[in-house]
Write an enzyme that holds these catalytic residues in place. Sequence first.
Site, short mmCIF file in Angstrom:
data_model
loop_
_atom_site.label_atom_id
_atom_site.label_comp_id
_atom_site.label_asym_id
_atom_site.label_seq_id
_atom_site.Cartn_x
_atom_site.Cartn_y
_atom_site.Cartn_z
N SER A 42 -9.22 2.42 2.40
CA SER A 42 -8.59 3.26 1.79
C SER A 42 -7.19 2.00 1.30
O SER A 42 -6.55 2.49 0.00
CB SER A 42 -7.65 3.55 2.66
OG SER A 42 -6.78 3.17 3.54
N LYS A 44 0.80 -1.31 0.15
CA LYS A 44 0.06 -0.25 -0.05
C LYS A 44 0.96 0.95 -0.04
O LYS A 44 2.13 1.39 0.38
CB LYS A 44 -1.23 -0.14 1.19
CG LYS A 44 -1.91 0.38 1.34
CD LYS A 44 -2.37 0.97 2.41
CE LYS A 44 -4.07 2.01 2.26
NZ LYS A 44 -4.96 1.45 3.73
N SER A 60 -10.25 0.12 6.50
CA SER A 60 -9.79 0.22 5.68
C SER A 60 -8.66 -1.21 4.99
O SER A 60 -8.02 -1.25 3.89
CB SER A 60 -8.47 1.16 5.45
OG SER A 60 -9.39 2.58 4.52
#
Lengths: 444, 444
Positions: free
Chosen positions: B149, B79, B173
């Site tokens: 996210s 990420k 997330s």
Amino acid sequence: MSQDLCKLSAVEVAKLTRSGQLKVEDYAKALIARVEGRDPVVHAWAYFNPEVILKSARALDALPKEKRGPLHGVAVGVKDVIYTKDMPTQQYSPIYKDDHPQLDAAVVLSLRSMGALIFGKTHTTEFATCQKGPPTCNPHDPSRTAGGSSSGSGAAVGDFQVPLALGTQTGGSTIRPASYNGVYALKPTWNAISREGLKVYSLTCDTVGLYSRSIEDLELLCEIFNLVDDNPPPSTPLSLAGAKFGFVKTHVWSKAEPSVIDIWGKAKEFLTEAGAEVEEVELPKVFDNMTTWHRNILHMEGYSSFHGDYLSSPEQLDPWVIKHAVNEGKTTRKEHLESLDEIAKLRPVVDSIASKYTALITPSVTGEPPILEEPLRFTGDASFNLMWTVLHLPVINIPGFKGPNGLPIGLSLIAPRYHEQDLLRTSHAVAETFAKGGWKLQQG
Amino acid sequence: MSQDLCKLSAVEVAKLTRSGQLKVEDYAKALIARVEGRDPVVHAWAYFNPEVILKSARALDALPKEKRGPLHGVAVGVKDVIYTKDMPTQQYSPIYKDDHPQLDAAVVLSLRSMGALIFGKTHTTEFATCQKGPPTCNPHDPSRTAGGSSSGSGAAVGDFQVPLALGTQTGGSTIRPASYNGVYALKPTWNAISREGLKVYSLTCDTVGLYSRSIEDLELLCEIFNLVDDNPPPSTPLSLAGAKFGFVKTHVWSKAEPSVIDIWGKAKEFLTEAGAEVEEVELPKVFDNMTTWHRNILHMEGYSSFHGDYLSSPEQLDPWVIKHAVNEGKTTRKEHLESLDEIAKLRPVVDSIASKYTALITPSVTGEPPILEEPLRFTGDASFNLMWTVLHLPVINIPGFKGPNGLPIGLSLIAPRYHEQDLLRTSHAVAETFAKGGWKLQQG
């Protein structure tokens, strides 16, 4: 003149540089001369590069006055576990020798945005953990430690090499060096200043700390970092007449050396003379567990924090770090969670106790800075600090007292969480009184 | 063959590459081809550079067999809020466009030390906060969100572009994108995996999350990261006969769409058919405050976290971030501390409730992934996740069910803190049963 510039507080420097009365470059050169003269004795700096400093200084001088921030040109030392885009971050670890991630920690980004002149990287113990000290010596007696792990930050401020420095505290790593170097330091409420861009030891404990030689400078930093109380205190000075201080010996009082026992009495005497009420506060028995709980948390949080370094470079780690990475003490998850949960329960309890007093007072140290002995270079005992760190309360070291060897000994002022402004107001009044204790910071 | 390599789990890949049956370079090339074919639709990657990947792959191939780690050559998506030494970290923020701090986050360092092939940086929302989604689309229906996210991590794993990916979770997330993309994910106990080298939103909530397409792969990662229970469960499979599950609707149950209400009934039915006992668990009324407390914590921790970026580049921040940086909602310190303290009190309470069951079960999402609408590209509702995040319990998303539009819907399995191994053992048995729910992850 050069000597004088080194003596200036951050507030004084910013006033002169913002108005254009003092060029940042000239100020920087005075400080560089001071560092160059003193570093062979004090060894405060892990990285110090006049070229980088002067480049930043000239860039600041080029800023039009209306763009100059509240810290315009003020030199700040940065503990070498905090990333800086323009300087290496070496963590006092052979793994990270000359390592230079091009990243500003959030706290450095904030300082730069306010105009600070990042001055260099100050010595730390490996990863801000470990008993083994870096080369730093106490500026007031080089045969003694400057404390740790924020060794270089405490020493550089205490030696008039910079007016401000950043440290961190996981046990007593900000407050203890402040006492040993005879300066002010604030360990704020946990997480009130972002710890992004710092090496992690214990998420629950690690806190960014601030060093200065005056309370006004801490006030300026608190303003910059939004350390605002819900109910800010009056802007008028606190009168000690009618104030009430809670003296907390805590369960580790037996660690206090005669010098600390002596100033404990004097501090009470001075405050009483100034019209304040003082009383001894005995914390509930459950607080006696704090040392064990703090240890459990550090060991199990270090177990995950040092995992990557242990997997990649086990042979380059200090045995103290390895002890965490392999969970040598076999701390259990249960012990870890109980420690976290029991301490969490006590945070509102101690807030409530602290709120009954103008401030709580506890020793910052067990005594004067210990004599350095090779090869460990032990940085001193954090027993009196760690409880407040893991309880997340703001603590300010107030210098003022002098030990039998003429070295500084401070006391810690403590307020409930997020009462930094209140604590600073109290600190002014207390510092004035403690000044009778015989310690006066002087440029060596 | 190339298609087949993309289907391999991490466990399978490592077996082949460690023994030399498969060259990491060949494996990497197959995955690169897959990404190049699919990224124009899925947009999982914020940074993807075949040259960097192949260089690492060849270095891994050059390692003698006895030096190959348990993740040798396994491709991992990272990420884009997690620092990687050999790739930029851009945080989906214009401030950090092309930014490349040359630092491995602790979690990346651990993975690399175990032989992982860091494959690229996956899309995130700005700083892993904000409602506004990145360009990523759901691989199973590109008109819909892949969640957020950790948008790109969920999508890349769900689309067979990599077998493993790292996410983070502050609200929902990690778990929400897992459900939307039809894959497994583990949000471990808070701080069980180091968060060093990650952007900070909320220290109290932020947790590194793990994505995979199999439970075996999560087991492998847990082993690598020392996610060991005090009392590891038996190595024999769990029999559902005699197991007991607590279905927790929580105070946000009204957010559940008909599709989730439907699978709620089916999940109970399947488990009962397999011989397990199921019961609805009503949490004490005080848990109804969790949404407000979580919000208070995020807002006040974001207040300090985003301070540096706000001071330096306010005009380049998403309004959602600015809202935190200026404390737009005027959350008080008192509200913040009460939220922290009350939640801390409930952690052992919910541990104790969870320990009465083989696992707790709660929705991972409110429904199927929402349709993407410009300009917001909303990444979905985290209502069912955030309570468990701030309570620090480990959560695994178990895919298996299918919604009315043929898209995956997962359920969350939850255990007391630091019971990851126990939770994984339970997940095997539950996943087998939930597979009757009609969702099967297939390569598009």
